[in-house]
Write a protein that holds these residues in place. Structure first.
Motif, PDB file in Angstrom:
ATOM      1  N   LYS A 114       0.822  -1.206   0.000  1.00  0.00           N
ATOM      2  CA  LYS A 114       0.000   0.000   0.000  1.00  0.00           C
ATOM      3  C   LYS A 114       0.859   1.260   0.000  1.00  0.00           C
ATOM      4  N   LEU A 115       0.231   2.335  -0.493  1.00  0.00           N
ATOM      5  CA  LEU A 115       0.824   3.652  -0.445  1.00  0.00           C
ATOM      6  C   LEU A 115       1.204   3.997   0.990  1.00  0.00           C
ATOM      7  N   ASN A 116       2.359   4.628   1.138  1.00  0.00           N
ATOM      8  CA  ASN A 116       2.823   5.125   2.424  1.00  0.00           C
ATOM      9  C   ASN A 116       3.140   4.022   3.430  1.00  0.00           C
ATOM     10  N   GLU A 117       3.534   2.871   2.913  1.00  0.00           N
ATOM     11  CA  GLU A 117       4.092   1.812   3.756  1.00  0.00           C
ATOM     12  C   GLU A 117       5.544   1.637   3.353  1.00  0.00           C
ATOM     13  N   MET A 118       6.327   1.009   4.182  1.00  0.00           N
ATOM     14  CA  MET A 118       7.678   0.655   3.800  1.00  0.00           C
ATOM     15  C   MET A 118       7.589  -0.459   2.754  1.00  0.00           C
ATOM     16  N   ALA A 119       8.345  -0.337   1.678  1.00  0.00           N
ATOM     17  CA  ALA A 119       8.378  -1.393   0.665  1.00  0.00           C
ATOM     18  C   ALA A 119       8.964  -2.647   1.303  1.00  0.00           C
ATOM     19  N   GLY A 120       8.329  -3.769   1.073  1.00  0.00           N
ATOM     20  CA  GLY A 120       8.819  -5.000   1.684  1.00  0.00           C
ATOM     21  C   GLY A 120       8.242  -6.222   1.011  1.00  0.00           C
ATOM     22  N   LYS A 121       8.707  -7.376   1.472  1.00  0.00           N
ATOM     23  CA  LYS A 121       8.222  -8.641   0.949  1.00  0.00           C
ATOM     24  C   LYS A 121       7.889  -9.566   2.116  1.00  0.00           C
ATOM     25  N   GLN A 122       6.840 -10.360   1.962  1.00  0.00           N
ATOM     26  CA  GLN A 122       6.496 -11.411   2.917  1.00  0.00           C
ATOM     27  C   GLN A 122       6.445 -12.713   2.135  1.00  0.00           C
ATOM     28  N   LEU A 123       7.367 -13.594   2.413  1.00  0.00           N
ATOM     29  CA  LEU A 123       7.506 -14.802   1.607  1.00  0.00           C
ATOM     30  C   LEU A 123       7.461 -16.045   2.485  1.00  0.00           C
ATOM     31  N   THR A 124       6.903 -17.105   1.933  1.00  0.00           N
ATOM     32  CA  THR A 124       6.922 -18.407   2.592  1.00  0.00           C
ATOM     33  C   THR A 124       7.466 -19.422   1.618  1.00  0.00           C
ATOM     34  N   TRP A 125       8.576 -20.049   1.995  1.00  0.00           N
ATOM     35  CA  TRP A 125       9.217 -21.030   1.133  1.00  0.00           C
ATOM     36  C   TRP A 125       9.211 -22.389   1.797  1.00  0.00           C
ATOM     37  N   LYS A 126       8.938 -23.430   1.033  1.00  0.00           N
ATOM     38  CA  LYS A 126       8.868 -24.789   1.564  1.00  0.00           C
ATOM     39  C   LYS A 126      10.278 -25.373   1.672  1.00  0.00           C
ATOM     40  N   VAL A 127      10.560 -25.976   2.809  1.00  0.00           N
ATOM     41  CA  VAL A 127      11.835 -26.663   2.996  1.00  0.00           C
ATOM     42  C   VAL A 127      11.807 -27.974   2.226  1.00  0.00           C
ATOM     43  N   SER A 128      12.890 -28.269   1.551  1.00  0.00           N
ATOM     44  CA  SER A 128      13.031 -29.543   0.851  1.00  0.00           C
ATOM     45  C   SER A 128      14.121 -30.343   1.535  1.00  0.00           C
ATOM     46  N   GLY A 129      13.742 -31.478   2.111  1.00  0.00           N
ATOM     47  CA  GLY A 129      14.716 -32.292   2.826  1.00  0.00           C
ATOM     48  C   GLY A 129      14.743 -31.923   4.300  1.00  0.00           C
ATOM     49  N   ALA A 130      15.791 -32.351   4.975  1.00  0.00           N
ATOM     50  CA  ALA A 130      15.868 -32.210   6.425  1.00  0.00           C
ATOM     51  C   ALA A 130      16.216 -30.799   6.876  1.00  0.00           C
ATOM     52  N   ILE A 131      15.668 -30.419   8.032  1.00  0.00           N
ATOM     53  CA  ILE A 131      16.156 -29.258   8.776  1.00  0.00           C
ATOM     54  C   ILE A 131      17.123 -29.821   9.805  1.00  0.00           C
ATOM     55  N   THR A 132      18.288 -29.256   9.879  1.00  0.00           N
ATOM     56  CA  THR A 132      19.305 -29.720  10.816  1.00  0.00           C
ATOM     57  C   THR A 132      19.521 -28.697  11.907  1.00  0.00           C
ATOM     58  N   ARG A 133      19.501 -29.154  13.141  1.00  0.00           N
ATOM     59  CA  ARG A 133      19.773 -28.270  14.280  1.00  0.00           C
ATOM     60  C   ARG A 133      21.172 -28.551  14.787  1.00  0.00           C
TER      61      ARG A 133
END
Lengths: 136, 243
Positions: A114-133
């Motif tokens: 919208k007008l008068n907001e900070m330009a930005g992106k909101q994205l959701t990406w799917k993980v492929s394979g394992a998440i490692t901690r």
């Protein structure tokens, strides 16, 4: 137990540290809940199935050369899965600051709002394979 | 360039500049997550890239009159494919511009009592080869009436053998008599030895033009528009991209 205010999260996508543009970041991991109750059970039972992850982040846009828009567009347009790393703080990885790593499919990109907001992106990406901690 | 407040985004929609009607835009590209999980996936789902799509949504204040306005431009083009769009978050020459061809598939007008009449327009990409191209705004909306360089040349880079050069040119009301615009490249910012890579025109009416894409390899890394012939005054805008 030490609670933590999220003031300095670390997010790297495709080997680019974009932390200084991140406004929010969530890494979610879920395991499929497979119904496993059978005769004799009076309560429902579940058994864990495949795990899956999603990386959701909100960034301030930046149209400088090699900055946010360029980085995320490049990841999206190239089409291959890319590495990510998330941790609660940009300080060194430790037992109190574990890192989560894996690969994501950069399946979407966006520009606008919208007008008068900070330009930005909101994205959701799917993980492929394992998440490692890791803690080191 | 630092993070920016969105105060001068732009959207050139075929032969109409919708920037002054709009206060909300969302350009989204997405790709299908195709499942490839198997018994050797170590217990985690795996996915890879499927087909991509482009969606463009913008909204603002409705208007209609005897001259082209958002209402007639949107309603009359409903369902028509391959309309040329050039969109970006900062209407400054040299800033990123996104080019695509799309069909306007959903138009919504009007709302509640005692509110400014709104509109909403949704479009989806209609061209399956190039899809969405990231380039640079070479010429922000402005008037031209003489031959010569148009807008601001940009160092977009060389074109590899697997890449193409894309260009869009929008002519807004009221069109002059005729205009021809060249897409030129050179190896220096002074364009002392330019090479014509594409010709747009002669164009004689309002509308959006999508240049036939030009295959690489091209070693020149500076790019610009140049008006090679013109009769009358035109209001134009355009972008060039390499992808």
């Amino acid at each position: 137990m030490a609670v933590k205010a999220l003031l300095s999260m670390y997010l790297s996508v495709n080997s680019s540290d974009i932390s200084d543009h991140v406004r929010a970041c969530t890494l979610a991991a879920d395991a499929a809940q497979l119904s496993s109750e059978a005769m004799g059970d009076s309560w429902e039972e579940v058994t864990g199935g495949l795990k899956a992850g999603t990386l959701t982040f909100e960034v301030l846009d930046d149209f400088a050369v090699s900055s946010i828009d360029s980085i995320l567009w490049s990841a999206f347009s190239t089409g291959t899965n890319v590495a990510f790393e998330v941790r609660a703080d940009s300080a060194a990885v430790s037992t109190s600051n574990p890192k989560y790593t894996g690969s994501v499919h950069p399946s979407n990109w966006q520009l606008g709002g919208k007008l008068n907001e900070m330009a930005g992106k909101q994205l959701t990406w799917k993980v492929s394979g394992a998440i490692t901690r890791a803690t080191a | 360039m630092a993070p920016v407040a969105r105060t001068n985004a732009f959207m050139y929609v075929d032969g109409y500049d919708a920037t002054g009607d709009s206060n909300d835009l969302m350009l989204a590209a997405s790709a299908t997550d195709l499942d490839k999980t198997n018994f050797r996936s170590l217990g985690w789902e795996e996915c890879f890239r499927g087909a991509k799509k482009v969606d463009f949504h913008f909204a603002g204040w409705w208007s209609a009159s005897s001259t082209p306005q958002i209402d007639d431009e949107s309603f009359n083009q409903l369902g028509l494919v391959d309309k040329v769009f050039t969109v970006g978050d900062v209407e400054t020459e040299g800033q990123p511009a996104y080019m695509f061809k799309a069909a306007k598939h959903s138009y919504q007008a009007f709302g509640k009592y005692n509110e400014t009449a709104p509109f909403v327009l949704d479009s989806t990409g209609s061209e399956g080869v190039a899809g969405l191209v990231r380039g640079a705004l070479i010429k922000a909306k402005g008037s031209v009436s003489a031959t010569g360089a148009l807008g601001t040349a940009q160092q977009l880079g060389a074109v590899s053998a697997t890449q193409y050069v894309y260009a869009t040119l929008h002519i807004f009301p009221t069109a002059g008599t005729t205009i021809t615009v060249l897409v030129e490249s050179d190896d220096n910012s002074g364009f002392t030895t330019p090479t014509t890579r594409a010709t747009l025109g002669p164009l004689t009416a309002t509308g959006g033009t999508w240049a036939t894409r030009v295959a690489g390899a091209i070693t020149d890394d500076y790019w610009r528009f140049k008006v090679s012939a013109i009769t009358g005054t035109f209001s134009v805008a355009g972008a060039i991209g390499i992808q």
